[in-house]
Design an enzyme around this catalytic site. Structure first.
Site, short mmCIF file in Angstrom:
data_model
loop_
_atom_site.label_atom_id
_atom_site.label_comp_id
_atom_site.label_asym_id
_atom_site.label_seq_id
_atom_site.Cartn_x
_atom_site.Cartn_y
_atom_site.Cartn_z
CG ASP A 103 1.94 -3.05 11.08
OD1 ASP A 103 3.48 -2.59 11.44
OD2 ASP A 103 2.02 -2.04 10.04
CG HIS B 292 3.17 2.87 3.69
ND1 HIS B 292 3.67 3.95 4.42
CD2 HIS B 292 1.66 2.75 4.77
CE1 HIS B 292 2.56 3.21 6.04
NE2 HIS B 292 1.48 2.75 5.41
CG HIS C 161 4.15 -0.33 5.70
ND1 HIS C 161 3.88 -0.28 6.60
CD2 HIS C 161 5.07 0.58 5.25
CE1 HIS C 161 4.24 1.12 6.91
NE2 HIS C 161 5.11 1.22 6.12
CB VAL C 162 0.40 -1.15 1.15
CG1 VAL C 162 -0.76 -0.71 0.71
CG2 VAL C 162 1.64 -0.43 1.05
CG HIS C 163 -3.76 -0.17 6.20
ND1 HIS C 163 -3.92 0.72 6.16
CD2 HIS C 163 -2.79 -1.44 6.08
CE1 HIS C 163 -3.07 0.32 7.69
NE2 HIS C 163 -2.04 -0.84 7.45
CG ASN D 71 4.59 1.08 10.60
OD1 ASN D 71 4.22 -0.30 9.83
ND2 ASN D 71 4.04 1.70 10.62
CE1 TYR E 275 -2.55 -2.46 12.41
CE2 TYR E 275 -2.45 -0.24 11.68
CZ TYR E 275 -1.97 -1.77 11.51
OH TYR E 275 -1.84 -2.01 10.28
CG HIS F 37 5.31 -4.30 7.99
ND1 HIS F 37 4.65 -4.91 8.13
CD2 HIS F 37 5.20 -3.22 8.07
CE1 HIS F 37 3.56 -3.80 8.12
NE2 HIS F 37 4.07 -2.98 8.40
FE LIG Z 1 2.43 -1.03 8.75
#
Ligand SMILES: [Fe+2]
Length: 464
Positions: A199, A331, A358-360, A236, A202, A321
């Site tokens: 990622d 997620h 992925h998880v922020h 993603n 964006y 990811h």
């Molecule tokens: Fe992601």
């Protein structure tokens, strides 16, 4: 009275002990959920006229310069950049402090995405470099504007070779992203290469995936990516799959812009591959490519793991990811199918560490596995396992989608530490047995460590 009094006192003590036991049992069910207090506000992308997005001066000046390891062992480097006005030259001139200048010829690619047309994207691989050597390099050779940078090649691969990696995930291009990158750059631990867990730009959050935001991201990160290799993982937000505007080729912008040396590790796809750096063997996996039985990625991983020579590269690290162990309400369980497929392999081959994004937010697991479950058994809980990796979620780079600050409660036993803050981590491998790992939140000073742990190698010191 005395008797009655002592009886009620004893009852109070018994009650207190019981309450203490119950409460401590509840408290001990998980690890640490950090209570660090941070300001909660939206993460905003920096505007197009932000300093960090500035186009370098000069006609057709090379921009968005970035490098990544160009071979299996660190004697090659892929240099990439973009020219906007005309194709220009794909030649890179490079030299050491004492050596003669050499030239390498690259190639140009372009792509269209909906109404966007890319600049001229150059990729040039420098080969047969000396290990542990500073190289200067110049792009734009033989045309109007040239720009000069430098990098240091990694040391020769070996079991006790120290090396420090930076770990950055889900970076984006907000003010927080800028803070994360600045903290990494100024961290006195001194990262020598970045493991990016996916990622990147964006751009797909903009109407029609406005690929101009791929360009701005490339200019934003150049201050790091031009000077040290970033090892790329796809997330993603690299998919850019948008059939509604006729864009049906997944990963189109990413694969044109960010080449990786996948063929060097006998992979057939840039989305899964491996590189050896110093004393580490890094395996990159793709959450968004097929990973079922008989698929190319699975076949490659099955072939790759037995090839890892832990006498040469004791540290086996996997990048992916989507996290397999994640106790945030974001997620949740998205990585579960891949975990079911690949976790037994990772435990069998004693992988040391798995990094995901992925998880922020940030989370570090205990050393656990969950591979006993079969459809007829009930053994479906993660258990402590000395052969298993530690799982770290480091998707806290600071992108436009904001923090993941909602956690499942209570904290699961396998979760050792979690905190919803933006930041980055570093992994300093010292020798074949010890590696120092630390996580740094953006709100602190550059030297402050918010979470740290010594990791012991699964082959050479397989107990904690
Ligand atoms: Fe992601």
């Amino acid at each position: 009275m005395m008797k009655d009094g002592s009886g009620s006192a004893a009852a109070v003590v018994c009650c207190s002990v019981l309450i203490l036991l119950i409460s401590s049992a509840g408290f001990c069910s998980g690890g640490v959920t950090s209570r660090f207090v941070r300001k909660l506000e939206e993460s905003q992308d920096m505007p197009l006229d932000a300093d960090v997005f500035r186009v370098p001066p000069g006609y057709n000046a090379p921009q968005q310069v970035h490098i990544t390891q160009g071979d299996y062992e660190g004697k090659g480097m892929i240099v990439s950049w973009v020219t906007q006005d005309e194709a220009g030259s794909s030649t890179v001139t490079y030299w050491t402090e004492t050596g003669k200048k050499k030239v390498a010829n690259g190639r140009i690619t372009t792509y269209k995405y909906y109404t966007y047309k890319s600049g001229y994207i150059h990729h040039c691989t420098l080969k047969n470099l000396q290990h542990n050597t500073k190289y200067y390099y110049e792009v734009g050779t033989g045309q109007n504007t040239t720009r000069q940078f430098w990098f240091k090649t990694p040391p020769e691969v070996g079991p006790d070779v120290p090396f420090t990696f930076g770990l950055i995930g889900d970076l984006g291009q907000t003010y927080d992203s800028n803070s994360t990158l600045a903290h990494y750059e100024k961290n006195p631990i001194g990262g020598q290469a970045v493991l990016s867990v996916g990622d990147l730009s964006y751009a797909d959050n903009y109407p029609n995936h406005d690929n101009v935001r791929w360009d701005t991201w490339g200019r934003f990160v150049e201050r790091s990516t031009a000077y040290q290799p970033w090892i790329w993982t796809t997330g993603n937000h690299e998919l850019d799959y948008a059939p509604e505007i006729g864009e049906t080729k997944p990963f189109k912008p990413f694969t044109h812009r960010y080449p990786v040396p996948y063929k060097a590790s006998d992979s057939t796809s840039p989305h899964w591959y491996s590189v050896k750096i110093a004393s580490a063997h890094i395996i990159v996996l793709s959450s968004y490519s097929a990973y079922g039985k008989y698929t190319p990625q699975t076949q490659w991983l099955q072939d790759e793991l037995p090839k890892v020579n832990r006498s040469e590269t004791p540290w086996l690290v996997v990048l992916v990811h989507s996290p397999w162990y994640n106790s945030y309400n974001y997620h949740y369980m998205e990585g579960e199918t891949m975990r079911v497929m690949y976790e037994p392999l990772l435990v069998k081959y004693k992988v040391d560490l798995v990094f995901a994004g992925h998880v922020h937010a940030y989370e570090r697991s205990e050393r656990i596995s969950n591979i006993a479950y079969r459809i007829v058994s009930g053994d479906c809980r993660p258990v402590n396992d000395d052969n298993a990796p530690v799982y770290i979620t480091i998707g806290d780079g600071g992108n436009i989608e904001g923090l993941a600050n909602n956690m499942t409660e209570p904290q699961p036993e396998y979760s050792a530490f979690r905190e919803a803050s933006f930041g980055h981590a570093t992994l300093s491998i010292k020798n074949r047995t010890h590696a120092y790992y630390s996580w740094h939140r953006n709100q602190d000073g550059y030297k402050v460590v918010a979470d740290s742990v010594w990791f012991y190698n699964r082959i050479w010191r397989p107990y904690d």
